[in-house]
Design a protein around this motif. Structure first.
Motif, PDB file in Angstrom:
ATOM      1  N   HIS A 142       0.659  -1.322   0.366  1.00 52.27           N
ATOM      2  CA  HIS A 142      -0.261  -0.078  -0.222  1.00 52.27           C
ATOM      3  C   HIS A 142       0.597   1.661  -0.354  1.00 52.27           C
ATOM      4  CE1 HIS A 142      -3.810   1.977   1.603  1.00 52.27           C
ATOM      5  NE2 HIS A 142      -3.156   2.747   1.557  1.00 52.27           N
ATOM      6  N   ASN A 143       2.044   1.500   0.962  1.00 51.42           N
ATOM      7  CA  ASN A 143       2.593   2.551   0.615  1.00 51.42           C
ATOM      8  C   ASN A 143       3.697   2.098   0.473  1.00 51.42           C
ATOM      9  OD1 ASN A 143       2.709   3.948   3.446  1.00 51.42           O
ATOM     10  ND2 ASN A 143       2.431   1.782   3.500  1.00 51.42           N
ATOM     11  N   THR A 199      -2.622   1.333 -11.402  1.00 52.04           N
ATOM     12  CA  THR A 199      -2.161   0.502 -11.458  1.00 52.04           C
ATOM     13  C   THR A 199      -1.482  -0.288  -9.972  1.00 52.04           C
ATOM     14  OG1 THR A 199      -1.435   0.669 -13.566  1.00 52.04           O
ATOM     15  CG2 THR A 199      -0.824  -1.217 -12.624  1.00 52.04           C
ATOM     16  N   SER A 200      -1.166  -0.071  -9.052  1.00 53.72           N
ATOM     17  CA  SER A 200      -0.505  -0.792  -8.051  1.00 53.72           C
ATOM     18  C   SER A 200      -1.920  -0.868  -7.558  1.00 53.72           C
ATOM     19  CB  SER A 200       0.142   0.054  -7.062  1.00 53.72           C
ATOM     20  OG  SER A 200       1.860  -0.483  -8.543  1.00 53.72           O
ATOM     21  N   PHE A 201      -2.049  -0.011  -7.056  1.00 53.89           N
ATOM     22  CA  PHE A 201      -3.638   0.525  -6.214  1.00 53.89           C
ATOM     23  C   PHE A 201      -5.151  -0.843  -6.299  1.00 53.89           C
ATOM     24  CE2 PHE A 201      -2.063   3.778  -4.656  1.00 53.89           C
ATOM     25  CZ  PHE A 201      -2.297   3.990  -2.698  1.00 53.89           C
ATOM     26  N   ALA A 202      -4.974  -0.098  -8.022  1.00 52.63           N
ATOM     27  CA  ALA A 202      -5.957  -1.421  -8.466  1.00 52.63           C
ATOM     28  C   ALA A 202      -5.985  -2.614  -8.041  1.00 52.63           C
ATOM     29  CB  ALA A 202      -5.931  -1.121  -9.778  1.00 52.63           C
ATOM     30  N   GLU A 203      -4.196  -3.589  -8.186  1.00 49.75           N
ATOM     31  CA  GLU A 203      -3.601  -4.559  -7.754  1.00 49.75           C
ATOM     32  C   GLU A 203      -3.888  -5.458  -6.563  1.00 49.75           C
ATOM     33  OE1 GLU A 203      -0.350  -4.811  -9.295  1.00 49.75           O
ATOM     34  OE2 GLU A 203      -0.582  -4.615 -11.545  1.00 49.75           O
ATOM     35  N   LEU A 204      -3.749  -4.344  -5.813  1.00 51.36           N
ATOM     36  CA  LEU A 204      -4.046  -4.534  -4.201  1.00 51.36           C
ATOM     37  C   LEU A 204      -5.038  -4.187  -3.844  1.00 51.36           C
ATOM     38  CD1 LEU A 204      -1.843  -4.843  -1.130  1.00 51.36           C
ATOM     39  CD2 LEU A 204      -1.896  -2.260  -1.243  1.00 51.36           C
ATOM     40  N   ALA A 205      -6.109  -3.489  -4.811  1.00 46.41           N
ATOM     41  CA  ALA A 205      -7.346  -3.730  -4.101  1.00 46.41           C
ATOM     42  C   ALA A 205      -7.979  -4.892  -4.898  1.00 46.41           C
ATOM     43  CB  ALA A 205      -8.279  -2.668  -5.417  1.00 46.41           C
ATOM     44  N   ARG A 206      -8.244  -5.604  -6.015  1.00 48.42           N
ATOM     45  CA  ARG A 206      -8.544  -6.969  -6.339  1.00 48.42           C
ATOM     46  C   ARG A 206      -7.799  -7.690  -5.131  1.00 48.42           C
ATOM     47  NH1 ARG A 206      -7.573  -4.961 -11.162  1.00 48.42           N
ATOM     48  NH2 ARG A 206      -4.942  -6.264 -11.360  1.00 48.42           N
ATOM     49  N   LEU A 224     -11.694  -0.946   1.926  1.00 52.46           N
ATOM     50  CA  LEU A 224     -11.527   0.708   2.007  1.00 52.46           C
ATOM     51  C   LEU A 224     -10.741   1.249   1.964  1.00 52.46           C
ATOM     52  CD1 LEU A 224     -14.731  -0.428   4.364  1.00 52.46           C
ATOM     53  CD2 LEU A 224     -14.536  -0.247   1.829  1.00 52.46           C
ATOM     54  N   ALA A 225      -9.622   1.072   2.811  1.00 55.85           N
ATOM     55  CA  ALA A 225      -8.443   2.336   2.670  1.00 55.85           C
ATOM     56  C   ALA A 225      -7.847   2.164   0.995  1.00 55.85           C
ATOM     57  CB  ALA A 225      -7.447   1.378   3.957  1.00 55.85           C
ATOM     58  N   VAL A 226      -7.171   0.980   0.253  1.00 57.60           N
ATOM     59  CA  VAL A 226      -7.237   1.096  -0.636  1.00 57.60           C
ATOM     60  C   VAL A 226      -7.379   1.095  -1.401  1.00 57.60           C
ATOM     61  CG1 VAL A 226      -6.204  -1.163  -2.149  1.00 57.60           C
ATOM     62  CG2 VAL A 226      -5.451  -1.104  -0.687  1.00 57.60           C
ATOM     63  N   ARG A 227      -9.209   0.944  -1.273  1.00 56.64           N
ATOM     64  CA  ARG A 227      -9.911   1.988  -2.605  1.00 56.64           C
ATOM     65  C   ARG A 227     -10.117   3.170  -2.800  1.00 56.64           C
ATOM     66  NH1 ARG A 227     -16.324  -0.627  -1.331  1.00 56.64           N
ATOM     67  NH2 ARG A 227     -16.074   1.284  -2.790  1.00 56.64           N
ATOM     68  N   HIS A 228     -10.008   3.584  -0.989  1.00 56.82           N
ATOM     69  CA  HIS A 228      -9.600   4.990  -0.914  1.00 56.82           C
ATOM     70  C   HIS A 228      -9.070   5.569  -1.468  1.00 56.82           C
ATOM     71  CE1 HIS A 228     -10.254   8.828   1.169  1.00 56.82           C
ATOM     72  NE2 HIS A 228      -8.810   9.189   0.933  1.00 56.82           N
ATOM     73  N   ASN A 229      -7.706   5.204  -1.165  1.00 52.97           N
ATOM     74  CA  ASN A 229      -5.988   6.010  -1.577  1.00 52.97           C
ATOM     75  C   ASN A 229      -5.924   5.320  -3.732  1.00 52.97           C
ATOM     76  OD1 ASN A 229      -4.433   6.667  -0.500  1.00 52.97           O
ATOM     77  ND2 ASN A 229      -5.148   4.852   0.889  1.00 52.97           N
ATOM     78  N   HIS A 230      -6.823   3.951  -4.362  1.00 51.53           N
ATOM     79  CA  HIS A 230      -7.191   3.974  -5.740  1.00 51.53           C
ATOM     80  C   HIS A 230      -7.760   5.515  -6.335  1.00 51.53           C
ATOM     81  CE1 HIS A 230      -9.434   1.910  -9.278  1.00 51.53           C
ATOM     82  NE2 HIS A 230      -8.138   2.433  -9.496  1.00 51.53           N
TER      83      HIS A 230
END
Length: 737
Positions: free
Chosen positions: A598-599, A615-622, A636-642
């Protein structure tokens, strides 16, 4: 020849005789016997008083409850049953209110308002009540004083209105009734010219039926308490400003009994109010040291303050479920007086404590069954019935309230070992009641208040053998509620405490330093946070090892705060180097590993590569949705940052759509008042404005501002920031370019 003996008894053995008889098993020589027979006493003329009305307390002051009592009795004339019940905790002044009414009624010489008969009876026990009735029967209706039960019934029959008899205006005061059961068969009869007044600590439903009217008697309010102290303090050196007297009244919980004993102590010792407040606040001294000795109590009071509730506690402990009222009160005595959440006293760890500390003898040794939640609830009800607590299940986060002096007297009765065990059990129960996600700000506030109250009186118990988890949970809750500055101060104190109690290298001290560094950054000092984590890393490695999860987490935070302090390249580089260690040691599914990914994505964006961050946040969200679910807080935190990096990459419509979709999910999972929910709402309003919808931004910031004021207050930095954002977008909406 000596004087003649009337009766000589020799060689007698054991014998028994009824009342007024003589029994003998030996030789009885009777000379002269004189028998005097006394006939029934002639009825006393009216008006007539039986029993003694307690004298007015020094500095007695009229109260609203006295007005309500008079109004209730005056409005009740002609009713089938006229009975008033003054109920409240010990020490609130019920007896004085009843005495004031009785004295006023007795001294009323008008044709319509006077009394013919007044009976003041001690109702502390059934025997005392019967004795008082019997005395009235002897004086009023020629009863035999040797048969108390029959005389008491004769008195009750005499009170019953009779068509041929002249009406009798009577008042019967039953003072300090212990239990409604003591009134069984002894209730004064209905009469249009009679009134019964009962004072009791009981709040049993049985006292409020059949026309009896209950009047709760509470504490003094601040004005009443200050006025009382102003009058009662006679030493010139003791008189202080109204503010000082108000502070003293607050320290005594506005309890009339406590105020009267404190005033007497101050007058006798010639202390100042300031000095007395210091004495009262000194927890190394018991309440007994802050009130007069037994023979110096004011107003004929029978017992010092600390003993005022002992009989009530004994009785509560004897009621079903036997043996549980006392340990429930002991647990409550160490928590917040103005509101203990229901779950704190009924969760499994609290029930375990009650099972271990049930009063001996309350349950047969062969039946050591674990205490159940419904039994704990029933014990709370028993304590409420006897006015030792206020128990209102309908307000679950403040279900139990306990007067602060009842708490202090209860805790001071514990041995040092009992106090330590109870403190630790209260901390366990608080920790168990704390939800992983603080969706409800009211519950979180209540738990923090209770933890603060416990920490203030637990002494060493919360650091034996180690610092209790509730201390760390409380600090995190403070920060996660949006009070980052307060959290920084809290952990600064905890670092000092653990260093002093343990050592600089103790694991608890290292944990406290970790939290302090984090909240230093959250409070606006990212450089200080980075320095704090940088200093902690080598200590973690030295004591725990390089691959320990706590060491890895500290390294993770070190890199984050380097970035927040203005060096995103160092942050990205640090996370890139840390990620292989996390994958090797903890695996791809560990929360630390996910946090590093995430970071890394975030700081890649900060280095000017928003597309790469998207791209990185989309992969992590999946990955997180697959592993943890759509609603997990990490997802939810990853979706926020995406969504955020979509906006930074110029995809404003996509960002607004993503934030719009995320807001209800965060509200549902984290609660409407979560700082994370507020952050998503803030971003949604901001990017609506940037996407060409300034009015949407105005609406969003206006709604957010009201919620921030409600939760954080008008002066919080985040509230001020939202206020500035609202003003900016209002200007943009009113002056479009």
């Amino acid at each position: 020849m000596g004087a003649e003996r009337a009766v000589e008894v020799r060689d007698t053995g054991d014998a028994s005789a009824g009342s007024g008889g003589i029994a003998n098993t030996g030789y009885l020589e009777i000379g002269t016997v004189t028998v005097q027979q006394r006939g029934p006493q002639e009825p006393a003329p009216w008006p007539h008083q039986i029993g003694v009305i307690p004298p007015p307390a020094r500095s007695f002051r009229p109260r609203a409850e006295a007005d309500r009592l008079r109004a209730a009795i005056d409005d009740g004339g002609g009713q089938a049953v006229l009975c008033q019940v003054l109920t409240g905790m010990g020490g609130v002044g019920k007896t004085q209110l009843a005495a004031d009414y009785a004295r006023t009624a007795w001294n009323n010489t008008s044709d319509t308002g006077g009394l013919d008969v007044l009976v003041w009876a001690n109702a502390g026990t059934r025997d005392a009540l019967i004795s008082a009735y019997a005395q009235a029967a002897v004086e009023l209706c020629r009863a035999d004083r040797h048969d108390l039960e029959e005389a008491a019934q004769r008195f009750l029959a005499w009170l019953t209105p009779k068509a041929a008899a002249p009406p009798c205006r009577w008042l019967i005061v039953l003072d300090d009734l212990t239990t409604p059961a003591d009134l069984r068969g002894l209730r004064p009869p209905p009469s249009p010219t009679g009134c019964t007044l009962i004072t009791t600590r009981c709040r049993d439903d049985a006292l409020g039926t059949d026309g009896r009217h209950t009047i709760p008697v509470g504490l003094f309010d601040e004005a009443e308490a200050v006025a009382y102290l102003t009058t009662a303090l006679t030493e010139p050196d003791a008189r202080q400003s109204p503010g000082e007297l108000a502070a003293l009244a607050s320290g005594l919980g506005h309890l009339p009994l406590a105020l009267s004993q404190a005033a007497t102590y101050i007058n006798d010792t010639r202390k100042s109010v300031t000095a007395y407040r210091a004495l009262l606040a000194d927890r190394t001294r018991t309440l007994a040291k802050a009130v007069p000795e037994q023979d110096a109590l004011p107003d004929d009071q029978p017992e010092p303050l600390a003993a005022a509730w002992s009989l009530s506690i004994d009785r509560a402990d004897a009621l079903r479920p036997a043996g549980l009222a006392r340990p429930v009160l002991q647990l409550s005595a160490l928590l917040a007086p103005d509101g203990i959440p229901h779950t704190v006293l009924t969760n499994q760890l609290a029930l375990d404590y009650l099972t271990r500390h049930r009063t001996p003898g309350a349950q047969a040794p062969e039946e050591p069954s674990p205490v159940q939640a419904d039994e704990a609830e029933l014990a709370l009800t028993v304590l409420h019935r006897l006015s030792l607590i206020d128990y209102v299940p309908a307000t679950p986060y403040q279900a139990v309230r306990v007067h602060q002096l009842v708490q202090r007297a209860t805790s001071e009765a514990l041995s040092p070992d009992q106090h330590r065990q109870t403190s630790q059990s209260a901390a366990d129960a608080l920790t168990a009641a704390w939800p992983d996600m603080e969706r409800d700000t009211a519950l979180a506030q209540a738990l923090r208040a209770n933890t603060a109250a416990l920490a203030a009186c637990a002494d060493e118990a919360l650091y034996h053998p180690d610092a209790h988890e509730v201390l760390y949970r409380n600090g995190r809750s403070i920060g996660e509620s949006g009070q980052a500055t307060a959290a920084r101060a809290y952990f600064d104190h905890l670092v000092a405490t653990t260093t002093r109690r343990f050592s600089p290298d103790h694991p608890d001290t290292l944990d406290a330093r970790h939290h302090l560094a984090r909240w230093r950054g959250e409070a606006g000092d990212p450089a200080g946070a980075a320095q704090g984590f940088a200093a902690l890393v080598p200590d973690r490695i030295r004591i725990l090892g390089r691959d320990h999860p706590d060491t890895l987490m500290t390294r993770l935070n070190q890199h984050r705060w380097h970035g927040e302090a203005g060096d995103p390249a160092a942050a990205a580089e640090g996370f890139a180097a840390l990620l292989p260690d996390l994958l090797r040691r903890l695996g791809p599914g560990h929360s630390h590993t996910r946090a590093a990914r995430h970071n890394l994505a975030y700081w890649q964006g900060r280095m000017g590569e928003p597309g790469k961050a998207v791209t990185s946040f989309a992969e992590l969200a999946r990955d997180l949705t697959s592993a943890l679910g759509h609603d997990d807080p990490q997802t939810l935190a990853v979706r926020h940052n995406h969504a955020y990096w979509l906006a930074e990459a110029g995809e404003l419509d996509g960002a607004v759509a993503a934030f719009t979709e995320l807001v209800p999910d965060r509200i549902r999972v984290l609660g409407p008042d979560s700082p994370h929910t507020f952050a998503t709402r803030h971003n949604l309003a901001h990017w609506k404005g940037r996407a060409g919808d300034p009015q949407g931004a105005v609406t969003g910031f206006a709604e957010l501002l009201q919620d921030r004021i409600r939760v954080l207050g008008p002066d919080h930095p985040l509230t001020r920031s939202t206020e500035a954002d609202l003003a900016y977008w209002q200007n943009q909406a009113n002056h479009p370019r």
